[in-house]
Design an enzyme around this catalytic site. Structure first.
Site, mmCIF file in Angstrom:
data_model
loop_
_atom_site.group_PDB
_atom_site.id
_atom_site.type_symbol
_atom_site.label_atom_id
_atom_site.label_comp_id
_atom_site.label_asym_id
_atom_site.label_seq_id
_atom_site.Cartn_x
_atom_site.Cartn_y
_atom_site.Cartn_z
ATOM 1 N N LYS A 117 -100.249 -25.650 59.332
ATOM 2 C CA LYS A 117 -99.785 -26.910 59.934
ATOM 3 C C LYS A 117 -100.452 -27.167 61.271
ATOM 4 C CE LYS A 117 -95.895 -28.181 57.323
ATOM 5 N NZ LYS A 117 -94.592 -28.804 57.201
ATOM 6 N N LYS A 199 -100.989 -26.458 47.840
ATOM 7 C CA LYS A 199 -99.692 -26.761 47.226
ATOM 8 C C LYS A 199 -99.383 -28.258 47.315
ATOM 9 C CE LYS A 199 -96.252 -26.427 50.837
ATOM 10 N NZ LYS A 199 -94.848 -26.391 51.044
ATOM 11 N N LYS A 202 -95.125 -33.033 50.374
ATOM 12 C CA LYS A 202 -94.625 -34.380 50.667
ATOM 13 C C LYS A 202 -95.605 -35.157 51.536
ATOM 14 C CE LYS A 202 -89.944 -32.810 51.405
ATOM 15 N NZ LYS A 202 -90.127 -31.609 52.231
HETATM 16 N N1 AQP Z 1 -95.556 -27.322 45.850
HETATM 17 C C1 AQP Z 1 -94.424 -26.652 45.774
HETATM 18 N N2 AQP Z 1 -94.161 -25.876 44.687
HETATM 19 C C2 AQP Z 1 -92.993 -25.184 44.594
HETATM 20 N N3 AQP Z 1 -92.029 -25.230 45.547
HETATM 21 C C3 AQP Z 1 -92.243 -25.992 46.626
HETATM 22 N N4 AQP Z 1 -91.511 -26.248 47.729
HETATM 23 C C4 AQP Z 1 -92.190 -27.085 48.535
HETATM 24 N N5 AQP Z 1 -93.374 -27.401 47.991
HETATM 25 C C5 AQP Z 1 -93.453 -26.736 46.810
HETATM 26 C C6 AQP Z 1 -90.174 -25.696 47.965
HETATM 27 O O1 AQP Z 1 -89.310 -26.787 48.231
HETATM 28 C C7 AQP Z 1 -88.312 -26.351 49.148
HETATM 29 C C8 AQP Z 1 -88.162 -27.353 50.233
HETATM 30 O O2 AQP Z 1 -89.356 -27.428 50.964
HETATM 31 P P1 AQP Z 1 -89.355 -28.085 52.409
HETATM 32 O O3 AQP Z 1 -89.274 -29.530 52.283
HETATM 33 O O4 AQP Z 1 -88.295 -27.533 53.228
HETATM 34 O O5 AQP Z 1 -90.662 -27.602 53.067
HETATM 35 P P2 AQP Z 1 -92.128 -27.565 52.602
HETATM 36 O O6 AQP Z 1 -92.349 -26.348 51.801
HETATM 37 O O7 AQP Z 1 -92.925 -27.658 53.828
HETATM 38 O O8 AQP Z 1 -92.287 -28.847 51.683
HETATM 39 P P3 AQP Z 1 -93.420 -29.897 51.656
HETATM 40 O O9 AQP Z 1 -93.184 -30.757 50.483
HETATM 41 O O10 AQP Z 1 -94.759 -29.239 51.755
HETATM 42 O O11 AQP Z 1 -93.135 -30.741 52.947
HETATM 43 P P4 AQP Z 1 -94.075 -31.142 54.152
HETATM 44 O O12 AQP Z 1 -95.205 -31.909 53.560
HETATM 45 O O13 AQP Z 1 -93.212 -31.975 55.036
HETATM 46 O O14 AQP Z 1 -94.529 -29.863 54.814
HETATM 47 C C9 AQP Z 1 -88.726 -24.978 49.659
HETATM 48 O O15 AQP Z 1 -87.933 -24.006 49.017
HETATM 49 C C10 AQP Z 1 -90.153 -24.850 49.232
HETATM 50 O O16 AQP Z 1 -90.492 -23.516 48.950
#
Ligand code: AQP
Length: 333
Positions: A117, A199, A202
């Site tokens: 990040k 991965k 969002k």
């Molecule tokens: N690509 C993924 N595959 C499987 N699991 C995933 N998780 C996130 N992306 C994937 C799981 O979703 C839960 C919530 O995630 P989060 O929103 O708290 O944080 P994150 O992992 O940072 O999600 P994003 O979508 O990548 O958000 P941004 O873009 O804002 O950083 C967690 O249990 C995570 O493991």
């Protein structure tokens, strides 16, 4: 009631940092829903975590309510689980400060999410981005959680949570339960459809890489049809076929079919047919969620009733743990 008390505690949270993705659903949320009967489940919208990356205030307020409605639509049942909003429960910020004094700079520096990040947001490498895992450790430890259902990307954060808890317990006795991560076999790491080495996220800048739970069917189909594959034109799971492997993982997660079965079903067929099948299976999985979302989001009063009730219970439970930890450290309560 006696049985209730014996149930293990599950805690997990999700950032309302944008529209919920298929990755979030398959990696985490689906398990959250499944665990509700067997465990005492406590779930949160981790809105405090979202401001480690700059948010637009108006959009952030919308994202929080959208995420709350989306999770109810996925099947989080407020009669069975406590589903609250993190910033409404002040013990989280307080616990985060306490635990940050028991967390080493060196261990936070090794977190891959921080490295990723900070590379992505080089103009805003704030202290919150660095201490994110401490806030997350507090979220989990406040509820004395036994299990934490998360996607594979959160494994390192669960590990540091355990290390912090063990360090604290080593100094003061058994204050925190040592939690275990709970990572699904299927869908633990859904990758971007446009760059299957990354991965699905969002906040992906490439809109075609990420499928959102609320994407209309035609948009979902378009995204799958444009998904990156390879030139072999053979549906099989193998090293070096990241795009196809990802599609197979998604298809397997939503249909329950094994990789062998998928390879057999698509033997001699091209990627076009396979992508259509994956898209259609995802559309069907998300259809009932989208219908329920539309009902929940149109009733803001009901949403508020749900989270206010849960906020209050979460405050009560977490205050007990925070008080215990502060007392051990030496604060006069
Ligand atoms: N690509 C993924 N595959 C499987 N699991 C995933 N998780 C996130 N992306 C994937 C799981 O979703 C839960 C919530 O995630 P989060 O929103 O708290 O944080 P994150 O992992 O940072 O999600 P994003 O979508 O990548 O958000 P941004 O873009 O804002 O950083 C967690 O249990 C995570 O493991």
């Amino acid at each position: 009631m006696e049985n209730e008390q014996k149930k293990e505690v599950v805690f997990s949270a999700i950032q309302p940092s944008g529209s919920i993705t298929l990755g979030n659903y398959l990696g985490a949320l689906r398990n959250w829903v499944k665990m509700q009967d067997e465990y005492n489940c406590i779930y949160a919208l981790a809105d405090l975590h979202t401001i480690t990356v700059r948010q637009d205030p108006k959009q952030m307020r919308k994202n929080i309510l959208d995420a709350y409605a989306s999770l109810l639509a996925c099947g989080i049942d407020v009669e069975k689980s406590i589903f609250f909003i993190q910033s409404h429960v002040h013990t989280h910020a307080e616990m985060s400060w306490l635990l940050s004094c028991y967390t080493q700079f060196g261990e936070l520096s090794r977190m891959t999410q921080f490295k990723d990040k900070s590379a992505k947001h080089a103009d805003n490498i704030n202290a919150g981005l660095f201490t994110y895992p401490v806030l997350m450790a507090g979220d989990i430890l406040l509820y004395q959680a036994d299990k934490v259902p998360v996607g594979a990307d959160q494994k390192q954060h669960i590990e540091i949570t355990r290390n912090i808890a063990e360090r604290f317990n080593g100094l003061y006795g058994n204050v925190f339960k040592i939690p275990e991560g709970f990572i699904p076999k299927n869908g633990a790491r859904v990758m971007s459809l446009q760059d299957p080495t990354k991965k699905m996220s969002k906040s992906d800048e490439n809109a075609n890489g990420c499928v959102h739970l609320l994407d209309p069917p035609e948009v979902i189909m378009k995204k799958f049809k444009r998904a990156i594959t390879d030139s072999e034109a053979c549906v099989r799971y193998a090293e070096g076929k990241d795009g196809v492997n990802n599609l197979m993982a998604i298809y397997s997660a939503v249909t329950g079919l094994s990789y062998e079965q998928i390879e057999h079903d698509f033997d001699g067929k091209g990627y076009g047919d396979f992508k259509t099948a994956v898209g259609e299976a995802v559309v069907e999985t998300l259809r009932p969620i989208q219908e329920k979302y539309n009902q929940y989001i149109s009733d803001k009063a009901y949403l508020e009733e749900c989270y206010r009730k849960a906020d209050e219970i979460a405050l009560k439970i977490s205050s007990r743990t925070l008080g215990k930890a502060m007392k051990k450290v030496g604060f006069v309560l």
